[in-house]
Design an enzyme around this catalytic site. Sequence first.
Site, PDB file in Angstrom:
ATOM      1  N   ARG A  53      39.333  38.897  31.969  1.00  0.00           N
ATOM      2  CA  ARG A  53      40.414  39.265  31.062  1.00  0.00           C
ATOM      3  C   ARG A  53      41.709  38.630  31.561  1.00  0.00           C
ATOM      4  O   ARG A  53      41.803  38.181  32.709  1.00  0.00           O
ATOM      5  CB  ARG A  53      40.569  40.777  31.001  1.00  0.00           C
ATOM      6  N   LYS A  76      39.903  47.042  33.870  1.00  0.00           N
ATOM      7  CA  LYS A  76      39.589  47.924  32.750  1.00  0.00           C
ATOM      8  C   LYS A  76      38.177  48.474  32.924  1.00  0.00           C
ATOM      9  O   LYS A  76      37.254  47.742  33.247  1.00  0.00           O
ATOM     10  CB  LYS A  76      39.682  47.144  31.440  1.00  0.00           C
ATOM     11  N   HIS A 123      42.041  35.841  24.977  1.00  0.00           N
ATOM     12  CA  HIS A 123      40.887  36.746  24.977  1.00  0.00           C
ATOM     13  C   HIS A 123      39.673  36.126  24.293  1.00  0.00           C
ATOM     14  O   HIS A 123      38.536  36.538  24.555  1.00  0.00           O
ATOM     15  CB  HIS A 123      41.248  38.067  24.299  1.00  0.00           C
ATOM     16  N   ARG A 129      37.016  35.024  26.702  1.00  0.00           N
ATOM     17  CA  ARG A 129      36.086  36.065  27.146  1.00  0.00           C
ATOM     18  C   ARG A 129      34.998  36.286  26.094  1.00  0.00           C
ATOM     19  O   ARG A 129      33.817  36.448  26.435  1.00  0.00           O
ATOM     20  CB  ARG A 129      36.873  37.347  27.414  1.00  0.00           C
ATOM     21  N   HIS A 163      31.758  45.529  30.725  1.00  0.00           N
ATOM     22  CA  HIS A 163      31.896  46.465  29.603  1.00  0.00           C
ATOM     23  C   HIS A 163      31.488  47.861  30.057  1.00  0.00           C
ATOM     24  O   HIS A 163      30.421  48.046  30.652  1.00  0.00           O
ATOM     25  CB  HIS A 163      31.002  46.054  28.429  1.00  0.00           C
ATOM     26  N   TYR A 165      27.740  41.344  20.399  1.00  0.00           N
ATOM     27  CA  TYR A 165      27.495  39.912  20.554  1.00  0.00           C
ATOM     28  C   TYR A 165      26.043  39.540  20.301  1.00  0.00           C
ATOM     29  O   TYR A 165      25.731  38.374  20.116  1.00  0.00           O
ATOM     30  CB  TYR A 165      27.847  39.474  21.987  1.00  0.00           C
TER      31      TYR A 165
END
Length: 271
Positions: free
Chosen positions: A104, A138, A198, A201, A224, A233
């Site tokens: 990120r 994150k 982004h 990514r 994630h 995805y």
Amino acid sequence: MPTLGPKRLDAITNEQVQRLKLALSERAPKTVNNVLTVLSTLLKKAVEWGELERLPCVVKLLPNPKKTMGFHDFDQYERLLTVARKRGTDAYLMVLAGGDAGLRLGEIIALEWRDIDLAARRLTVERSDWQGHVTVPKGGRSRQLPMMQRLTAALKAARHLRGERVLCLADGSPITRDRVIKAVRGAQRVAGIEQGVHILRHTFCSHLAMKGAPARAIQELAGHADLTTTQRYMHLSPAATEDAIRLLDGRQSGLEPLEKFGDVLAREEFR
């Protein structure tokens, strides 16, 4: 803060929540919902801790339909890397960090040399930088990922002693978010493709999915917190559905095709 900062918690009304939404109307629905979630959690904690007898208002999130993930296809991404390399070492590393490692924006900025094992070709994502504030990534946890050969080679070539950060200014001070955004968008503009940091990514995750990587592996590599994010995805991967069909005719498991299996049953019954 501008809308609700001076108010007591028990004085926040439904009307003021709506005014907060209005004040954030230019932001993306996901961003507004992040703010509303913080407010809702704060009020619920106040009730849980006995500071409020009941919730003083209702906090409803905005509708936020899931969008298709944009990404650079393989040819576009290679073209972007060619452009970025010509524009300088930093631009090339920024694109590689996003597109070859899935970092990120804040993770790209906060990456330090101690996070990189060039001999083992392994990168550890330990921290993120938001406007100069260094926090955990994150999701609240670090992650490790193997590095592709070209990212390893680029890092070896860029090794410096100016500071702890991989990407820094001439005096060793950290680079800013704006500088990364400007460098990446500039390379994308010259390459003639969709712009944004982004999206790199998304490109990383999309390319893994299209190559047939399992969702669980993509989740770990991308960091994630929720597998449902990764699964957005997976529609890009024809390999998963093809392998599922092959299970029916036995090609993946080494069994005979179904029609031959029927012949075997017939022979056994005759015996």
